[in-house]
Design a protein around this motif. Structure first.
Motif, PDB file in Angstrom:
ATOM      1  N   LEU A 106      16.152  14.953  60.485  1.00  0.00           N
ATOM      2  CA  LEU A 106      17.031  15.711  59.595  1.00  0.00           C
ATOM      3  C   LEU A 106      18.455  15.614  60.125  1.00  0.00           C
ATOM      4  O   LEU A 106      18.688  15.713  61.328  1.00  0.00           O
ATOM      5  CB  LEU A 106      16.594  17.176  59.543  1.00  0.00           C
ATOM      6  CG  LEU A 106      17.415  18.124  58.659  1.00  0.00           C
ATOM      7  CD1 LEU A 106      17.227  17.775  57.188  1.00  0.00           C
ATOM      8  CD2 LEU A 106      17.013  19.571  58.911  1.00  0.00           C
ATOM      9  N   VAL A 108      22.481  17.068  59.287  1.00  0.00           N
ATOM     10  CA  VAL A 108      23.369  17.960  58.544  1.00  0.00           C
ATOM     11  C   VAL A 108      24.796  17.718  59.021  1.00  0.00           C
ATOM     12  O   VAL A 108      25.065  17.739  60.227  1.00  0.00           O
ATOM     13  CB  VAL A 108      22.991  19.443  58.761  1.00  0.00           C
ATOM     14  CG1 VAL A 108      23.928  20.356  57.966  1.00  0.00           C
ATOM     15  CG2 VAL A 108      21.540  19.692  58.365  1.00  0.00           C
ATOM     16  N   ILE A 124      17.791  25.060  62.585  1.00  0.00           N
ATOM     17  CA  ILE A 124      16.659  24.389  61.947  1.00  0.00           C
ATOM     18  C   ILE A 124      15.454  25.299  62.126  1.00  0.00           C
ATOM     19  O   ILE A 124      15.088  25.636  63.257  1.00  0.00           O
ATOM     20  CB  ILE A 124      16.389  23.009  62.579  1.00  0.00           C
ATOM     21  CG1 ILE A 124      17.527  22.035  62.266  1.00  0.00           C
ATOM     22  CG2 ILE A 124      15.073  22.440  62.068  1.00  0.00           C
ATOM     23  CD1 ILE A 124      17.339  20.660  62.885  1.00  0.00           C
ATOM     24  N   GLY A 198      21.168  18.166  64.017  1.00  0.00           N
ATOM     25  CA  GLY A 198      19.925  17.714  63.420  1.00  0.00           C
ATOM     26  C   GLY A 198      18.831  17.399  64.423  1.00  0.00           C
ATOM     27  O   GLY A 198      18.890  17.775  65.602  1.00  0.00           O
ATOM     28  N   ALA A 227      17.030  23.364  56.834  1.00  0.00           N
ATOM     29  CA  ALA A 227      18.366  23.396  57.422  1.00  0.00           C
ATOM     30  C   ALA A 227      19.015  24.743  57.127  1.00  0.00           C
ATOM     31  O   ALA A 227      18.700  25.384  56.119  1.00  0.00           O
ATOM     32  CB  ALA A 227      19.220  22.274  56.844  1.00  0.00           C
ATOM     33  N   ILE A 243      23.170  17.174  53.539  1.00  0.00           N
ATOM     34  CA  ILE A 243      21.862  17.252  54.193  1.00  0.00           C
ATOM     35  C   ILE A 243      21.109  15.959  53.876  1.00  0.00           C
ATOM     36  O   ILE A 243      21.007  15.566  52.709  1.00  0.00           O
ATOM     37  CB  ILE A 243      21.048  18.458  53.694  1.00  0.00           C
ATOM     38  CG1 ILE A 243      21.830  19.753  53.863  1.00  0.00           C
ATOM     39  CG2 ILE A 243      19.711  18.554  54.437  1.00  0.00           C
ATOM     40  CD1 ILE A 243      21.160  20.968  53.245  1.00  0.00           C
TER      41      ILE A 243
END
Length: 268
Positions: A106, A108, A124, A198, A227, A243
């Motif tokens: 992930l 961000v 997270i 992330g 997120a 995102i």
């Protein structure tokens, strides 16, 4: 043979009317395309990885966010999340989480305007109510105090019940420091900073104004996550937010979304 040709021509005539040769179930008909579900703008969809962008120019984009804080803390007066001057505002001792669940890596990225000089940042959180979450904090002090430390560093932290210390009550959330670094420049209230954070290949990472931190995802691994952002007795406003990650297949099924687009992406 002539009969087959006539049947083929008849089918071709029916297709422009919107009829399909493939059967469509009632369940499929009720499914939404991914760009119909989110209020944010999808700027990329490639090999299952979706990129969502928020500029908060429209109040409707707030529908993709909800108030959530993964650890217990006494609330502050007049706190909450809202849209303020076309930014996502997080104020008080609370947090804002995105509605979607992502599986695996992930990323961000955003711009944050700070009205506080400590204990604000990204987070997270898992798809469960467990205490296995991570924070990416600009000038972390709150949890350092729990650990009898001065703090004041940009800090990536991982939490979990397995990190609890003996003698503390149920409200204490156990944690470990993943990475810490003193700010390379003064954090000044009213300034806007570039923030990114992330999870990538089992590592938690954070970058603020080019200063990078990273470390191993300790304890129970983060696999399916949301997120978000949080503040402790402070205020931050988030803008130009992106995102990026793979949406969890189980979550997509639960909310009735298919990973296809109703409308082509601009520029493609």
């Amino acid at each position: 043979m002539p009969h087959r040709r006539l049947l083929f021509v008849a089918l071709l005539l029916l297709l422009p009317l919107g009829l399909s040769l493939e059967p469509v179930s009632a369940e499929d008909a009720e499914m939404k395309h991914v760009d119909e579900f989110f209020s944010g703008k999808i700027t990329k969809l490639h090999r299952g990885v979706v990129t969502l962008h928020y500029d908060f120019s429209d109040e409707k984009q707030m529908e993709d966010w909800y108030e959530n804080l993964p650890f217990p803390i006494r609330g502050a007066e007049d706190q909450g999340i809202a849209r303020d001057h076309e930014k996502l505002e997080v104020k008080g001792s609370t947090g804002a989480s995105h509605v979607a669940l992502f599986k695996g890596d992930l990323k961000v990225t955003c711009r944050v305007k700070l009205d506080a000089t400590e204990d604000v940042g990204g987070m997270i959180t898992p798809h469960t109510d467990s205490h296995d979450f991570a924070t990416f904090t600009i000038v972390e002090k709150y949890f350092h105090r729990w650990d009898n430390k001065r703090g004041g560093q940009h800090t990536v932290m991982k939490y979990g019940d397995q990190f609890k210390k003996m003698g503390f009550g149920d409200t204490f959330v156990g944690f470990r420091y993943v990475a810490r670094r003193p700010p390379e420049a003064d954090v000044i209230s009213g300034r806007t900073f570039d923030l990114a954070y992330g999870l990538k290949r089992g590592k938690l990472w954070m970058e603020i104004e080019g200063q990078k931190l990273s470390g191993k995802d300790m304890g129970v691994k983060l696999k399916v996550v949301r997120a978000g952002f949080y503040t402790i007795k402070g205020r931050m406003r988030v803008d130009d937010l992106t995102i990026e990650g793979k949406l969890d297949p189980a979550w997509l099924k639960d909310v009735g979304v298919v990973l296809t687009l109703a409308n082509p992406i601009e520029g493609d």
